[in-house]
Design a protein around this motif. Structure first.
Motif, PDB file in Angstrom:
ATOM      1  N   ASP A  91      71.684  58.870  41.494  1.00  0.00           N
ATOM      2  CA  ASP A  91      72.720  58.227  42.308  1.00  0.00           C
ATOM      3  C   ASP A  91      74.051  58.202  41.568  1.00  0.00           C
ATOM      4  O   ASP A  91      74.209  57.520  40.559  1.00  0.00           O
ATOM      5  N   LYS A  92      75.032  58.930  42.100  1.00  0.00           N
ATOM      6  CA  LYS A  92      76.339  59.000  41.457  1.00  0.00           C
ATOM      7  C   LYS A  92      77.201  57.771  41.754  1.00  0.00           C
ATOM      8  O   LYS A  92      78.157  57.505  41.035  1.00  0.00           O
ATOM      9  N   ALA A  93      76.882  57.039  42.829  1.00  0.00           N
ATOM     10  CA  ALA A  93      77.556  55.759  43.111  1.00  0.00           C
ATOM     11  C   ALA A  93      76.785  54.688  42.344  1.00  0.00           C
ATOM     12  O   ALA A  93      75.904  54.018  42.867  1.00  0.00           O
ATOM     13  N   PHE A  94      77.141  54.516  41.116  1.00  0.00           N
ATOM     14  CA  PHE A  94      76.250  53.982  40.084  1.00  0.00           C
ATOM     15  C   PHE A  94      76.147  52.468  40.040  1.00  0.00           C
ATOM     16  O   PHE A  94      75.418  51.928  39.211  1.00  0.00           O
ATOM     17  N   PHE A  95      76.861  51.730  40.899  1.00  0.00           N
ATOM     18  CA  PHE A  95      76.852  50.277  40.758  1.00  0.00           C
ATOM     19  C   PHE A  95      75.704  49.607  41.497  1.00  0.00           C
ATOM     20  O   PHE A  95      75.583  48.391  41.468  1.00  0.00           O
ATOM     21  N   TYR A  96      74.854  50.364  42.157  1.00  0.00           N
ATOM     22  CA  TYR A  96      73.701  49.784  42.848  1.00  0.00           C
ATOM     23  C   TYR A  96      72.526  49.628  41.887  1.00  0.00           C
ATOM     24  O   TYR A  96      72.436  50.321  40.878  1.00  0.00           O
ATOM     25  N   SER A  97      71.617  48.727  42.244  1.00  0.00           N
ATOM     26  CA  SER A  97      70.456  48.471  41.387  1.00  0.00           C
ATOM     27  C   SER A  97      69.193  49.134  41.902  1.00  0.00           C
ATOM     28  O   SER A  97      68.190  49.191  41.179  1.00  0.00           O
ATOM     29  N   ALA A  98      69.204  49.626  43.130  1.00  0.00           N
ATOM     30  CA  ALA A  98      68.026  50.316  43.675  1.00  0.00           C
ATOM     31  C   ALA A  98      68.431  51.096  44.919  1.00  0.00           C
ATOM     32  O   ALA A  98      69.387  50.723  45.618  1.00  0.00           O
ATOM     33  N   PHE A  99      67.688  52.161  45.185  1.00  0.00           N
ATOM     34  CA  PHE A  99      67.790  52.917  46.424  1.00  0.00           C
ATOM     35  C   PHE A  99      66.398  52.946  47.013  1.00  0.00           C
ATOM     36  O   PHE A  99      65.427  53.260  46.317  1.00  0.00           O
ATOM     37  N   VAL A 100      66.285  52.625  48.295  1.00  0.00           N
ATOM     38  CA  VAL A 100      64.972  52.446  48.925  1.00  0.00           C
ATOM     39  C   VAL A 100      64.839  53.403  50.106  1.00  0.00           C
ATOM     40  O   VAL A 100      65.692  53.435  50.983  1.00  0.00           O
ATOM     41  N   VAL A 101      63.774  54.177  50.097  1.00  0.00           N
ATOM     42  CA  VAL A 101      63.415  55.030  51.231  1.00  0.00           C
ATOM     43  C   VAL A 101      62.033  54.606  51.710  1.00  0.00           C
ATOM     44  O   VAL A 101      61.105  54.484  50.905  1.00  0.00           O
ATOM     45  N   GLU A 102      61.904  54.394  53.025  1.00  0.00           N
ATOM     46  CA  GLU A 102      60.637  53.969  53.622  1.00  0.00           C
ATOM     47  C   GLU A 102      60.395  54.739  54.908  1.00  0.00           C
ATOM     48  O   GLU A 102      61.351  55.118  55.594  1.00  0.00           O
ATOM     49  N   GLU A 103      59.125  54.967  55.236  1.00  0.00           N
ATOM     50  CA  GLU A 103      58.766  55.813  56.389  1.00  0.00           C
ATOM     51  C   GLU A 103      58.007  54.991  57.426  1.00  0.00           C
ATOM     52  O   GLU A 103      57.082  54.236  57.093  1.00  0.00           O
ATOM     53  N   ILE A 104      58.395  55.170  58.674  1.00  0.00           N
ATOM     54  CA  ILE A 104      57.764  54.433  59.777  1.00  0.00           C
ATOM     55  C   ILE A 104      56.429  55.066  60.116  1.00  0.00           C
ATOM     56  O   ILE A 104      56.307  56.293  60.273  1.00  0.00           O
ATOM     57  N   LEU A 105      55.390  54.245  60.232  1.00  0.00           N
ATOM     58  CA  LEU A 105      54.031  54.737  60.535  1.00  0.00           C
ATOM     59  C   LEU A 105      53.765  54.684  62.033  1.00  0.00           C
ATOM     60  O   LEU A 105      54.425  53.979  62.777  1.00  0.00           O
TER      61      LEU A 105
END
Length: 365
Positions: free
Chosen positions: A351-365
């Motif tokens: 992540d080049k936008a570096f001020f975040y503490s996490a990136f979350v990806v989730e998939e719908i079942l």
């Protein structure tokens, strides 16, 4: 269902004149397929436009703030009317003495309210519309008042030149990571200063611990593990323009694909909750949720997540950032939403936008 963010934050002026979230990891995480229906938090519009380049069949941009949608609509007009180089001039990525003329060419394509909005901000247009927001002014203050007390212009240029991973690490330790850098960074990126000058104070409502400590750790990652020469967000913060890198939506190879698909884009000044009620169940494939969960309680986060799942299609994906308040799928929704921790962690590390503490990806079942 009412929007918690709308009840606490002020939404009138431009808060973000650019999208400070890395579209490269967003697009990889969402894996948009041709014909997908995508919902995107508008912000200034960059990442919403980036989704068009991936062949989405319909992209819906939402924002609570009409000024943010004015940013998006002016960008849409610029993609329609200007060349790629002229677009970069209007944004402020490149130097220009003719931004007012470029705006006048785009102006007839704007809705009356947005035309009036930009007509009332000629100085922001002349300076480059990518610098017109509160968050960008905050970085301009950092660049103009703080950085001269910390490092010379030559040192900043050396940092942005990048180099090998080993060279970046040595440069950071020997030349960049001074006591003055750490001291002034902690002051400027404190909860108090960020709340007054950068983000709305209400956005820290659910944040615990030191804000500056967390951002400093991520900044070191961006300056050493990642290459500053490839980072348009860092370049803008330190120079006020893009030097050797551009965000996804502004790269020349993506310009024509975005322009060709602009008719697939729509935007609405509505709370997300209200739009979902109107749209109905099983209607959205991909969700770019920015960092909206940062601004709500854990209980309201879960309720909104449940509503998003009702509106999403099986196999669809959600992507969102945590800045300081931790949010991710609760276990009670494990039968409806699949966490993708390995993918999320891998993309967050890029992540080049570096001020975040996490990136979350989730998939719908």
């Amino acid at each position: 269902m009412q929007s918690e963010a709308a009840s606490h934050a002020e939404f009138s002026a431009i808060r973000y004149a650019q999208c400070w979230e890395d579209a490269d990891i967003l697009l990889e995480g969402l894996e948009i397929k041709a014909g997908d229906t995508c919902l995107s938090i508008a912000s200034a519009g960059d990442n919403t436009l980036a989704m068009l380049a991936k062949g989405a069949g319909r992209v819906i941009a939402l924002d609570l703030n009409p000024a943010q949608l004015a940013c998006l609509e002016l960008r849409v007009a610029a993609y329609r009317e200007l060349s790629h180089g002229e677009l970069l001039e209007l944004i402020g990525s490149r130097q220009s003495t003719r931004r007012s003329d470029l705006y006048r060419r785009c102006r007839p394509l704007l809705a009356p309210d947005n035309r009036a909005f930009w007509d009332a901000h000629p100085r922001q247009v002349e300076a480059g519309i990518g610098g017109a927001g509160k968050f960008e002014r905050y970085f301009a203050l950092f660049r103009g008042r703080i950085m001269p007390l910390v490092h010379s212009r030559n040192t900043i240029q050396q940092l942005l030149a990048g180099g090998t991973a080993a060279e970046r690490e040595v440069f950071y330790r020997q030349h960049w990571d001074t006591w003055r850098w750490r001291l002034l960074f902690h002051v400027f990126f404190s909860r108090f200063v960020m709340g007054r000058l950068g983000r709305d104070p209400s956005f820290f409502r659910y944040v615990q611990g030191s804000v500056a400590d967390r951002i400093l750790a991520r900044t070191r990652h961006a300056l050493t593990v990642l290459n500053p020469a490839d980072n348009p967000y860092l370049q803008w913060i330190l120079t006020g323009r893009h030097t050797s890198a551009l965000p996804f939506a502004l790269r020349p190879e993506n310009f024509e694909a975005i322009r060709a698909n602009l008719d697939r884009l729509e935007w609405h000044c509505l709370p997300l909750e209200e739009f979902l009620e109107q749209e109905g169940a099983g209607s959205i494939d991909r969700f770019n949720l920015s960092d909206i969960f940062e601004y709500m309680s854990g209980e309201n986060y879960q309720r909104l997540l449940e509503r998003l799942l009702e509106s999403g299609r099986a196999g669809g994906r959600l992507a969102y950032w945590n800045m300081l308040a931790p949010r991710s799928r609760p276990e009670c929704l494990a039968d409806r939403l699949k966490a993708l921790p390995e993918m999320s962690a891998r993309l967050f590390n890029q992540d080049k936008a570096f001020f975040y503490s996490a990136f979350v990806v989730e998939e719908i079942l």
